[in-house]
Write a protein that holds these residues in place. Structure first.
Motif, PDB file in Angstrom:
ATOM      1  N   PHE A   3      36.409  30.043  56.594  1.00 21.80           N
ATOM      2  CA  PHE A   3      36.379  31.370  57.221  1.00 21.80           C
ATOM      3  C   PHE A   3      37.687  32.129  57.053  1.00 21.80           C
ATOM      4  O   PHE A   3      37.686  33.292  56.628  1.00 21.80           O
ATOM      5  CB  PHE A   3      36.038  31.222  58.708  1.00 21.80           C
ATOM      6  N   ASN A   4      38.822  31.489  57.368  1.00 18.17           N
ATOM      7  CA  ASN A   4      40.103  32.206  57.320  1.00 18.17           C
ATOM      8  C   ASN A   4      40.468  32.696  55.917  1.00 18.17           C
ATOM      9  O   ASN A   4      40.861  33.865  55.751  1.00 18.17           O
ATOM     10  CB  ASN A   4      41.217  31.335  57.901  1.00 18.17           C
ATOM     11  N   PRO A   5      40.347  31.846  54.876  1.00 16.79           N
ATOM     12  CA  PRO A   5      40.576  32.372  53.520  1.00 16.79           C
ATOM     13  C   PRO A   5      39.600  33.489  53.157  1.00 16.79           C
ATOM     14  O   PRO A   5      39.972  34.450  52.478  1.00 16.79           O
ATOM     15  CB  PRO A   5      40.368  31.144  52.626  1.00 16.79           C
ATOM     16  N   SER A  29      46.595  29.767  51.987  1.00 16.98           N
ATOM     17  CA  SER A  29      47.843  30.252  51.397  1.00 16.98           C
ATOM     18  C   SER A  29      47.577  31.021  50.106  1.00 16.98           C
ATOM     19  O   SER A  29      48.152  32.093  49.871  1.00 16.98           O
ATOM     20  CB  SER A  29      48.779  29.077  51.133  1.00 16.98           C
ATOM     21  N   GLN A  30      46.714  30.482  49.258  1.00 18.24           N
ATOM     22  CA  GLN A  30      46.391  31.165  48.000  1.00 18.24           C
ATOM     23  C   GLN A  30      45.684  32.490  48.267  1.00 18.24           C
ATOM     24  O   GLN A  30      45.957  33.501  47.608  1.00 18.24           O
ATOM     25  CB  GLN A  30      45.528  30.254  47.130  1.00 18.24           C
ATOM     26  N   ASP A  44      45.169  33.602  37.842  1.00 13.59           N
ATOM     27  CA  ASP A  44      45.121  32.264  37.238  1.00 13.59           C
ATOM     28  C   ASP A  44      46.338  31.442  37.652  1.00 13.59           C
ATOM     29  O   ASP A  44      46.218  30.249  37.955  1.00 13.59           O
ATOM     30  CB  ASP A  44      45.065  32.393  35.713  1.00 13.59           C
ATOM     31  N   ALA A  45      47.503  32.083  37.703  1.00 17.25           N
ATOM     32  CA  ALA A  45      48.716  31.379  38.095  1.00 17.25           C
ATOM     33  C   ALA A  45      48.624  30.881  39.542  1.00 17.25           C
ATOM     34  O   ALA A  45      49.035  29.755  39.856  1.00 17.25           O
ATOM     35  CB  ALA A  45      49.925  32.292  37.933  1.00 17.25           C
ATOM     36  N   ILE A  46      48.096  31.713  40.410  1.00 14.63           N
ATOM     37  CA  ILE A  46      47.964  31.322  41.820  1.00 14.63           C
ATOM     38  C   ILE A  46      46.922  30.222  41.984  1.00 14.63           C
ATOM     39  O   ILE A  46      47.141  29.236  42.703  1.00 14.63           O
ATOM     40  CB  ILE A  46      47.588  32.547  42.688  1.00 14.63           C
ATOM     41  N   LYS A  75      49.317  22.448  48.438  1.00 16.55           N
ATOM     42  CA  LYS A  75      50.252  21.563  49.114  1.00 16.55           C
ATOM     43  C   LYS A  75      49.538  20.785  50.212  1.00 16.55           C
ATOM     44  O   LYS A  75      48.826  21.360  51.030  1.00 16.55           O
ATOM     45  CB  LYS A  75      51.391  22.382  49.726  1.00 16.55           C
ATOM     46  N   GLU A  76      49.748  19.476  50.184  1.00 16.96           N
ATOM     47  CA  GLU A  76      49.173  18.668  51.245  1.00 16.96           C
ATOM     48  C   GLU A  76      50.022  18.825  52.497  1.00 16.96           C
ATOM     49  O   GLU A  76      51.237  18.961  52.436  1.00 16.96           O
ATOM     50  CB  GLU A  76      49.131  17.193  50.841  1.00 16.96           C
TER      51      GLU A  76
END
Length: 276
Positions: free
Chosen positions: A206-208, A237-238, A257-259, A265-266
């Motif tokens: 949901f948040n992304p 984050s992405q 593509d870079a993102i 990150k774990e």
């Protein structure tokens, strides 16, 4: 001198001889058995009617006991009735081989009908994010129109009713959600149908998804291609970085593509022992 006879309203025979009890009875809502063929779905109904296990249970219950709670519908100008609540019950009746269904018929304007339709369906379990998003949007816009203010999506500064409260504040109290959460759900309606389906399928959290809703239409199309290529969906984050680049006018296929190829990150795990 002009005659005022045309302004005289004559009392009808029924009004003269009806008892008070008969008049009250005539004004009460009645349950009618209406053929399923005359019941039509609500325009832009946001809630899906699925032939799942729950629907099969509903149909079996209707076979045994009938429809215990009448549906609500309103007359259509073109004939028949528009269902306001009872879409699942109607489908259950079809599966149970019933030809009619108990219905309460009410004369309602579009906004009142929309609000009742949303409220009656929000009681259901397992509502999809897309269903909740569309329903919240429809109800809030209807409430703003009822309050006599212009409707502008996601603007909490308009839509005040005459008691001074914003429509979004009243709605938040009614459904038990925060005002901000209501607007976050409404943001999902800005996603493409493909991305919104991924939210329903729990492939995008949901948040992304809220962050991704700020991407332009063509950027969302690029993102779908990137998701297929990477076989992965954006983390929060992405998604936030994609939104930032989009708002800065710098989001293109290379940046995306870079993102999307960055390793997610774990979360760092910290163990606290009792002696510390």
């Amino acid at each position: 001198m002009k005659s005022s006879a045309k302004n005289i309203k004559l009392t009808s025979y029924d009004d003269i001889f009806q008892t008070d009890e008969e008049k009250q009875d005539a004004s009460r809502e009645k349950v009618e058995e209406i053929p399923l063929s005359e019941l039509h779905p609500f325009k832009d109904h946001p809630f899906q009617v699925r032939d799942d296990d729950s629907m099969r249970d509903t149909a079996e219950s209707i076979r045994k006991y009938g429809v215990l709670v009448p549906a609500i519908a309103r007359p259509r100008a073109e004939g028949g009735y528009e269902l306001i609540s009872g879409h699942r019950r109607k489908r259950g009746c079809e599966l149970a081989d019933r030809e009619t269904m108990p219905v309460i018929v009410r004369k309602l304007d579009d906004d009142a009908a929309t609000i009742i339709m949303v409220d009656s369906n929000l009681q259901r379990e397992n509502i999809l994010p897309s269903e909740r998003a569309l329903a919240y949007k429809m109800k809030l816009e209807a409430m703003k129109r009822q309050a006599g203010r212009p409707s502008k999506e996601n603007d909490s500064q308009i839509g005040n009713n005459f008691s001074g409260k914003k429509s979004s504040e009243i709605m938040a109290e009614q459904i038990g959600e925060s005002k901000n959460q209501i607007f976050r759900y409404i943001r999902l309606t800005q996603l493409s149908s493909e991305l919104l389906q991924m939210v329903d399928d729990k492939k995008i959290a949901f948040n992304p998804a809220v962050e991704l809703s700020y991407l332009k239409s063509e950027e969302q199309t690029l993102l779908l291609d990137e998701i297929a290529k990477q076989e992965a969906t954006p983390s929060l984050s992405q998604a936030q970085r994609l939104k930032k680049y989009s708002q800065d006018g710098k989001l293109d296929a290379n940046v995306m593509d870079a993102i999307m190829t960055e390793e997610k990150k774990e979360e760092e795990k910290i163990t606290l022992h009792g002696d510390r």
